[in-house]
Design a protein around this motif. Structure first.
Motif, PDB file in Angstrom:
ATOM      1  N   ARG A 134       0.823  -1.208   0.000  1.00  0.00           N
ATOM      2  CA  ARG A 134       0.000   0.000   0.000  1.00  0.00           C
ATOM      3  C   ARG A 134       0.856   1.256   0.000  1.00  0.00           C
ATOM      4  O   ARG A 134       2.055   1.203   0.277  1.00  0.00           O
ATOM      5  N   ALA A 135       0.194   2.392  -0.264  1.00  0.00           N
ATOM      6  CA  ALA A 135       0.783   3.720  -0.086  1.00  0.00           C
ATOM      7  C   ALA A 135      -0.316   4.643   0.420  1.00  0.00           C
ATOM      8  O   ALA A 135      -1.458   4.569  -0.049  1.00  0.00           O
ATOM      9  N   GLN A 136       0.021   5.479   1.373  1.00  0.00           N
ATOM     10  CA  GLN A 136      -0.944   6.429   1.927  1.00  0.00           C
ATOM     11  C   GLN A 136      -0.617   7.819   1.427  1.00  0.00           C
ATOM     12  O   GLN A 136       0.519   8.278   1.528  1.00  0.00           O
ATOM     13  N   ILE A 137      -1.639   8.484   0.864  1.00  0.00           N
ATOM     14  CA  ILE A 137      -1.471   9.841   0.340  1.00  0.00           C
ATOM     15  C   ILE A 137      -2.205  10.805   1.277  1.00  0.00           C
ATOM     16  O   ILE A 137      -3.425  10.720   1.426  1.00  0.00           O
ATOM     17  N   ASN A 138      -1.464  11.700   1.904  1.00  0.00           N
ATOM     18  CA  ASN A 138      -2.053  12.719   2.778  1.00  0.00           C
ATOM     19  C   ASN A 138      -1.941  14.085   2.122  1.00  0.00           C
ATOM     20  O   ASN A 138      -0.872  14.449   1.594  1.00  0.00           O
ATOM     21  N   ILE A 139      -3.028  14.820   2.142  1.00  0.00           N
ATOM     22  CA  ILE A 139      -3.051  16.183   1.594  1.00  0.00           C
ATOM     23  C   ILE A 139      -3.236  17.154   2.756  1.00  0.00           C
ATOM     24  O   ILE A 139      -4.134  16.982   3.589  1.00  0.00           O
ATOM     25  N   TYR A 140      -2.391  18.173   2.814  1.00  0.00           N
ATOM     26  CA  TYR A 140      -2.445  19.170   3.872  1.00  0.00           C
ATOM     27  C   TYR A 140      -2.628  20.556   3.269  1.00  0.00           C
ATOM     28  O   TYR A 140      -2.279  20.789   2.101  1.00  0.00           O
ATOM     29  N   ARG A 141      -3.161  21.447   4.074  1.00  0.00           N
ATOM     30  CA  ARG A 141      -3.224  22.865   3.697  1.00  0.00           C
ATOM     31  C   ARG A 141      -2.518  23.679   4.773  1.00  0.00           C
ATOM     32  O   ARG A 141      -2.474  23.269   5.946  1.00  0.00           O
ATOM     33  N   PRO A 142      -1.950  24.816   4.426  1.00  0.00           N
ATOM     34  CA  PRO A 142      -1.258  25.639   5.432  1.00  0.00           C
ATOM     35  C   PRO A 142      -2.236  26.198   6.464  1.00  0.00           C
ATOM     36  O   PRO A 142      -3.379  26.528   6.141  1.00  0.00           O
ATOM     37  N   LYS A 143      -1.783  26.271   7.692  1.00  0.00           N
ATOM     38  CA  LYS A 143      -2.564  26.940   8.716  1.00  0.00           C
ATOM     39  C   LYS A 143      -2.389  28.454   8.568  1.00  0.00           C
ATOM     40  O   LYS A 143      -1.258  28.927   8.487  1.00  0.00           O
ATOM     41  N   PRO A 144      -3.482  29.217   8.522  1.00  0.00           N
ATOM     42  CA  PRO A 144      -3.336  30.678   8.498  1.00  0.00           C
ATOM     43  C   PRO A 144      -2.931  31.167   9.887  1.00  0.00           C
ATOM     44  O   PRO A 144      -3.689  31.038  10.849  1.00  0.00           O
ATOM     45  N   ILE A 145      -1.715  31.694  10.014  1.00  0.00           N
ATOM     46  CA  ILE A 145      -1.163  32.099  11.307  1.00  0.00           C
ATOM     47  C   ILE A 145      -1.228  33.614  11.463  1.00  0.00           C
ATOM     48  O   ILE A 145      -0.879  34.358  10.551  1.00  0.00           O
ATOM     49  N   LEU A 146      -1.706  34.053  12.639  1.00  0.00           N
ATOM     50  CA  LEU A 146      -1.805  35.474  12.935  1.00  0.00           C
ATOM     51  C   LEU A 146      -1.189  35.747  14.314  1.00  0.00           C
ATOM     52  O   LEU A 146      -1.024  34.836  15.121  1.00  0.00           O
ATOM     53  N   TRP A 147      -0.873  37.003  14.571  1.00  0.00           N
ATOM     54  CA  TRP A 147      -0.349  37.405  15.880  1.00  0.00           C
ATOM     55  C   TRP A 147      -1.490  37.824  16.790  1.00  0.00           C
ATOM     56  O   TRP A 147      -2.326  38.648  16.416  1.00  0.00           O
ATOM     57  N   LEU A 148      -1.510  37.268  17.992  1.00  0.00           N
ATOM     58  CA  LEU A 148      -2.446  37.708  19.025  1.00  0.00           C
ATOM     59  C   LEU A 148      -1.675  38.587  20.002  1.00  0.00           C
ATOM     60  O   LEU A 148      -0.698  38.149  20.621  1.00  0.00           O
TER      61      LEU A 148
END
Length: 480
Positions: A134-148
């Motif tokens: 088998r092979a596992q394909i994972n798709i990710y998206r960037p987290k939108p990072i902001l300053w608090l």
């Protein structure tokens, strides 16, 4: 034989001639989807019955903004390990090439290959072999990072305060200090709910929840701390043989506020505590068992420094996690026990070279000895497992822990008739064990017939704000 040799030569060439893709920073990404692709024996070609999956994955990639893709490829355990490693790399590269041929940026793809190292099943039959190819394909998206940005001030005078600010969410746990102007800042993921706990000796605890939307982050978050009515409590920490214990963490908790400090070179400490009520003291030090004291605050308590003795760690020693009690008949903790678990976590972090067995117990006075796989004995296993899973979720290595159920074999009160006695029978103990023994020790299992104790994450109500007038607001929070 010639055909097999040609196939192996082709696999070797493909494995080492294709490019290596850059590594994604997965801690700053969010998982979008995960898909498993299966292969035929000794093959890295995409099968016809798997093509629709690849098309679906490609569609997800194409509609995602700045996607990152990881491909993790595996083989079964048949054949030589070196050959299987090459074959798994060929499978990963074959899937990567499919995406690249369909105009997916190669720099967004990372391939990993494990050969036969991570088998789904170790059985030697055709169904198991297929699960492993088998092979596992994972798709990710960037987290939108902001300053608090925020500021901690005195609620009455608006004076800036240097306080401890703890941020927590499912994926964030970080403690920072506000500066001399009371200001602080931290990077957070956009549109997430974050808890903010602020503490300062002499002030009531502040607990807030906020959603990190752009509108909230446009202006500083103001945290106002309210002074508490208290006084200083002095004490000293000694070993059970009378030696001073320096650099130990001493934490005080009460209904309204908490304080934390370290012991000095002579084992001394000083904490700001309320003038009346009940407090708990938890002491964590390297090479010592946890020290836990419950105290009633009266004028007598302040007449002389209190003394706490810590037993030294030794294999075979047991200690109860005081105040860690369970609901009758369940593996759920009582609400008053929730603030005890972090002390056990801290003990494991300070004593990185120690290993433990978590022992679960039940209340069964005047009853026959429980039998393994009976529902009541399974309950003791489930209680130990809950503490094990909490520590596992906090990053404690599973090789340092094991859990075991003891039913009603070792009750504190074998003939309990009062509720407080029964509560103390529903507990866990910690036994210090040899690390090699723990690593080889299997965890106890629960009978499949006892469906009641199939693991369910515990959720509970916690206070997110407390005022000096006693008013409180609750929010449901997941424990595990």
């Amino acid at each position: 034989m010639a055909l097999l040799f040609s196939m192996r030569y082709l696999i070797t060439c493909l494995a080492f001639c294709l490019p290596t893709y850059s590594s994604a920073q997965l801690d700053s990404l969010v998982l979008v989807s995960s898909t498993t692709i299966y292969f035929d024996n000794a093959s890295f070609e995409i099968r016809a019955d798997q093509a629709y999956k690849m098309d679906s994955v490609l569609h997800t990639i194409q509609k995602s903004e700045h996607p990152r893709i990881t491909i993790q490829a595996h083989t079964d355990q048949v054949g030589e390990s070196t050959y299987n490693e090459i074959l798994s790399k060929s499978r990963a590269n074959a899937l990567a090439d499919y995406f690249i041929a369909n105009e997916v940026d190669s720099s967004s793809i990372e391939t990993r290959f494990y050969g036969e190292e991570q088998l789904v099943s170790t059985d030697e039959d055709q169904d198991s072999y297929q699960q492993n190819r088998r092979a596992q394909i994972n798709i990710y998206r960037p987290k939108p990072i902001l300053w608090l940005h925020g500021k901690v001030i005195d609620s009455k005078t608006d004076s800036p305060l240097v306080a401890t600010v703890f941020f927590h969410s499912k994926f964030l746990k970080k403690t920072i200090m506000s500066d001399s102007s009371g200001a602080f800042k931290i990077k957070v993921e956009k549109d997430k709910v974050v808890g903010i706990n602020t503490t300062l000796p002499g002030y009531l605890n502040s607990k807030k929840m906020t959603k990190t939307s752009e509108n909230i982050l446009k202006r500083p978050l103001i945290i106002k701390l309210e002074r508490g009515d208290g006084r200083w409590l002095e004490g000293e920490v000694l070993s059970d043989s009378g030696e001073y214990v320096s650099n130990a963490n001493v934490q005080m908790n009460s209904v309204l506020w908490s304080d934390i400090t370290k012991t000095d070179s002579l084992g001394g400490f000083k904490l700001f505590v309320p003038k009346t009520g009940n407090i708990s003291l938890d002491i964590i030090a390297k090479d010592y068992l946890i020290g836990m004291r419950s105290l009633e605050v009266t004028p007598k308590l302040f007449k002389k420094p209190i003394e706490v003795k810590l037993p030294r760690i030794a294999e075979g020693k047991k200690f109860d996690i005081h105040r860690l009690y369970f609901i009758g008949g369940r593996d759920f903790l009582l609400e008053k026990s929730f603030n005890v678990l972090p002390q056990l976590q801290a003990f494991m972090e300070v004593n990185q070279d120690q290993c433990i067995r978590i022992d679960g117990h039940i209340n069964g006075p005047n009853a026959p000895k429980s039998q393994v796989y009976d529902p009541d004995h399974d309950l003791s296993v489930a209680r130990a497992r809950r503490i094990y899973r909490f520590l596992l979720s906090k990053g404690v290595d599973e090789d340092r822990m094991a859990y075991k159920g003891f039913g009603n074999w070792h009750m504190v009160y074998p003939t309990a008739i009062y509720e407080d006695e029964m509560a103390k029978n529903r507990r866990v103990e910690i036994t210090i064990m040899n690390c090699a023994e723990i690593a080889a020790m299997p965890n106890d299992s629960i009978s499949p017939k006892t469906s009641l104790f199939t693991f369910v994450p515990q959720t509970y109500d916690t206070y997110i704000s407390t005022k000096s007038d006693g008013s409180k607001k609750r929010k449901s929070v997941r424990l595990d």
